[in-house]
Design a protein around this motif. Sequence first.
Motif, PDB file in Angstrom:
ATOM      1  N   GLY A 248       0.795  -1.156  -0.005  1.00  0.00           N
ATOM      2  CA  GLY A 248      -0.153   0.031  -0.023  1.00  0.00           C
ATOM      3  C   GLY A 248       0.761   1.379  -0.124  1.00  0.00           C
ATOM      4  O   GLY A 248       0.381   2.407  -0.279  1.00  0.00           O
ATOM      5  N   VAL A 249       2.283   1.201   0.381  1.00  0.00           N
ATOM      6  CA  VAL A 249       2.878   2.442   0.516  1.00  0.00           C
ATOM      7  C   VAL A 249       3.095   2.861  -1.027  1.00  0.00           C
ATOM      8  O   VAL A 249       3.001   4.194  -1.258  1.00  0.00           O
ATOM      9  N   GLY A 250       3.540   1.932  -1.911  1.00  0.00           N
ATOM     10  CA  GLY A 250       4.002   2.361  -3.425  1.00  0.00           C
ATOM     11  C   GLY A 250       2.751   3.016  -3.963  1.00  0.00           C
ATOM     12  O   GLY A 250       2.732   4.287  -4.383  1.00  0.00           O
ATOM     13  N   ALA A 251       1.357   2.462  -3.703  1.00  0.00           N
ATOM     14  CA  ALA A 251       0.230   3.233  -4.231  1.00  0.00           C
ATOM     15  C   ALA A 251      -0.050   4.456  -3.685  1.00  0.00           C
ATOM     16  O   ALA A 251      -0.607   5.597  -4.444  1.00  0.00           O
ATOM     17  N   SER A 252       0.220   4.742  -2.220  1.00  0.00           N
ATOM     18  CA  SER A 252       0.091   6.098  -1.870  1.00  0.00           C
ATOM     19  C   SER A 252       1.270   7.052  -2.427  1.00  0.00           C
ATOM     20  O   SER A 252       0.665   8.237  -2.351  1.00  0.00           O
ATOM     21  N   ARG A 253       2.206   6.333  -2.721  1.00  0.00           N
ATOM     22  CA  ARG A 253       3.374   7.300  -3.315  1.00  0.00           C
ATOM     23  C   ARG A 253       2.694   7.812  -4.544  1.00  0.00           C
ATOM     24  O   ARG A 253       3.074   8.841  -4.906  1.00  0.00           O
ATOM     25  N   ALA A 276      10.775  -1.630 -12.830  1.00  0.00           N
ATOM     26  CA  ALA A 276      10.635  -1.998 -11.247  1.00  0.00           C
ATOM     27  C   ALA A 276       9.203  -2.342 -10.700  1.00  0.00           C
ATOM     28  O   ALA A 276       9.011  -2.991 -10.022  1.00  0.00           O
ATOM     29  N   VAL A 277       8.370  -1.251 -11.168  1.00  0.00           N
ATOM     30  CA  VAL A 277       6.990  -1.449 -10.996  1.00  0.00           C
ATOM     31  C   VAL A 277       6.029  -2.173 -12.111  1.00  0.00           C
ATOM     32  O   VAL A 277       5.083  -2.797 -11.917  1.00  0.00           O
ATOM     33  N   GLY A 278       6.760  -1.891 -13.110  1.00  0.00           N
ATOM     34  CA  GLY A 278       5.897  -2.084 -14.467  1.00  0.00           C
ATOM     35  C   GLY A 278       5.893  -3.440 -15.365  1.00  0.00           C
ATOM     36  O   GLY A 278       5.550  -3.663 -16.314  1.00  0.00           O
ATOM     37  N   GLU A 293       1.750  -5.015  -7.822  1.00  0.00           N
ATOM     38  CA  GLU A 293       0.764  -5.069  -8.439  1.00  0.00           C
ATOM     39  C   GLU A 293      -0.155  -3.948  -8.180  1.00  0.00           C
ATOM     40  O   GLU A 293      -0.678  -3.272  -8.964  1.00  0.00           O
ATOM     41  N   GLN A 294      -0.349  -3.552  -6.858  1.00  0.00           N
ATOM     42  CA  GLN A 294      -1.089  -2.736  -6.397  1.00  0.00           C
ATOM     43  C   GLN A 294      -0.577  -1.084  -6.790  1.00  0.00           C
ATOM     44  O   GLN A 294      -1.350  -0.322  -7.219  1.00  0.00           O
ATOM     45  N   THR A 295       0.891  -0.992  -6.696  1.00  0.00           N
ATOM     46  CA  THR A 295       1.269   0.242  -7.070  1.00  0.00           C
ATOM     47  C   THR A 295       1.135   0.587  -8.565  1.00  0.00           C
ATOM     48  O   THR A 295       0.859   1.571  -9.153  1.00  0.00           O
ATOM     49  N   LEU A 296       1.355  -0.718  -9.452  1.00  0.00           N
ATOM     50  CA  LEU A 296       1.045  -0.349 -10.923  1.00  0.00           C
ATOM     51  C   LEU A 296      -0.202  -0.249 -11.313  1.00  0.00           C
ATOM     52  O   LEU A 296      -0.664   0.730 -11.973  1.00  0.00           O
ATOM     53  N   ASN A 297      -1.197  -0.760 -10.453  1.00  0.00           N
ATOM     54  CA  ASN A 297      -2.514  -0.550 -10.652  1.00  0.00           C
ATOM     55  C   ASN A 297      -2.909   0.995 -10.477  1.00  0.00           C
ATOM     56  O   ASN A 297      -3.778   1.700 -11.039  1.00  0.00           O
TER      57      ASN A 297
END
Length: 628
Positions: A248-253, A276-278, A293-297
């Motif tokens: 969840g941290v990546g997504a919030s960033r 790295a994310v994609g 995956e959450q970050t990418l989404n």
Amino acid sequence: MKLSWRVVLLWTLPLLVIGFFLWQGAFSSAPADMGRNAANTRLTYGRFLDYLDAGRVTAVDLYDSGRTAIVEAVDPELNDRVMRWRVDLPGNSPDLVSRLRDANISLDSHPPRNDGALVGALGNLLFPLLLIGGLFFLFRRSAGGAGGPGQAMNFGKSKARFMMEAKTGIMFDDVAGIDEAKEELQEVVTFLKKPERFTAIGARIPKGVLLVGPPGTGKTLLAKAIAGEAGVPFFSISGSEFVEMFVGVGASRVRDLFKKAKENAPCIIFIDEIDAVGRQRGAGIGGGNDEREQTLNQLLTEMDGFEGNTGIIIIAATNRADVLDSALLRPGRFDRQVMVDPPDIKGRLGILEVHARNKKLSDDISLETIARRTPGFTGADLANLLNEAAILTARRRKEAITMAEVDDAVDRVIAGMEGTPLVDSKSKRLIAYHEIGHAMVGTLVKDHDPVQKVTLIPRGQAQGLTWFTPSEEQMLISRSQIMARITGALGGRAAEDVIFGDAEVTTGAGNDLQQVSNMARQMVTRFGMSDLGPLSLESSQGEVFLGRDWLSRSEYSEEVSSRIDEQVRSIVEHCYNEAKGIMQDNRAVIDRLVDLLIEKETIDGDEFRQIVSEYAVVPEKPQFAPQL
Ligand code: ADP
Ligand code: MG
Ligand code: ZN
């Protein structure tokens, strides 16, 4: 009766625990209640107000004496599906309540309750503790990342670890050697500066541009130059920074980054190392990575979430476009790909000119010569090269950089630090023969690059080195050129063998032999240059990456496999015999050159060829012709 401690503990501990849960439950029944009710997704208060303004909110349930709310709202991006979010409210807010009532939104308030089941309570207790622990770690981790060059501002203290540069100060003039990429990106500058020109006729401005190229070719520089030319702020973050230990941290960033960018539009968002994310989702050994995956989404959602004309252009960089998730490359996201290739000789000259601007060069410096000597160097390598030369110049207390410093710097960048030469000994003689062996073959075999110099001054791992001047860059290499390279690489071992006998050969040829095997194998399996015929039996041997496909399988039978080995061996044998032949036929001149090399430690190419041309016996086979 004496009460044992154990009995006391046995009875009081459970009581304490139960008591604590009851007490805890009395204060916050909300999460247990909400767990049934809503997704755990959080919405910021500001977003909530935005949604409220947009008329998307349908219901609000207040918990926790009005400090928390579960908000129901329709999401137009998801076909008007009703979504629930948890919102932390800033304490008691009567205005909000009246606003909700005015807007006729269903409103309810839930009093604290004590009926939390034991399991639920356990969950309640553990979850906040874990979360608090997690947050604590996060803050500590990110607090260390502050600081940056110049006017760069680092949001290290907040959740987001991206950088903002109001002015990059880099212009297209500072980028050289990648003219096609520059040309394509010129347009992006116009999008940012004069969007009306495009929107007036109904053109949709692209949102994302993907820069693809090996490290050091100037992708970051190019992105900064776009921001510089357009005079807009530059937001940057590296893909690896998105991916954290905590889900969840990546997504919030990502969310924070886009929020800041929207406030500063028009601007550029630069995402480095997007692979790295994609990476392709749902693939790879060991299962997917939830956090990634959450970050990418989130990234995809954000990219879809703003209109193309808000003046934000996202530039991403990668050296592995092949592993990217196809969703990223869809129209409306990174639909433009720009290749950033390593520079050719003209490009290298241009880059050298850029980096020579702020350096003192003496008159003998020829940037063309440097460009010619450095095939395969990227922009970063060349910048580093000139810097090394400048450092050497300062160390030698000279006024300006001369060719000698540049040459030394090239040698150093390619082969490593210079060491101290061996004292005269048997092994020094052997090394001398080995190097002269390479140089002789390189000079006498047809289609080999000419010798630039032979030296016994150690560098990096090597005790001696033979340098060849690379010929003009060629896209295509012929069979006879590869054969010549194999023969040349075997020249060292051939000399040891012929002069000292096969009991005395050394480990010094290990590296050479590795190259030889590689080249010979590729001739057979990739380039169809053997008796097996024009077949491609292996794809280019990259490292195994875990992105898209599993380990590559060999696509041939065992029989073919043993024929490959046979062909490889026969190529190497053939070349080795040629190399040995040259050693045997030229023993006299080789001895002479070795004496000279031991005496002088370095012989340059012209002198070497001069001596060889006086004595050498040219092989008779038609494949070979002297290159003097
Ligand atoms: P990448 O992002 O592709 O890995 P960078 O843009 O970070 O490469 O390049 C690193 C440095 O190398 C730049 O700051 C610049 O000094 C130099 N450099 C790289 N490519 C070029 C180029 N095409 N023109 C001028 N300088 C370059
Ligand atoms: Mg970079
Ligand atoms: Zn060697």
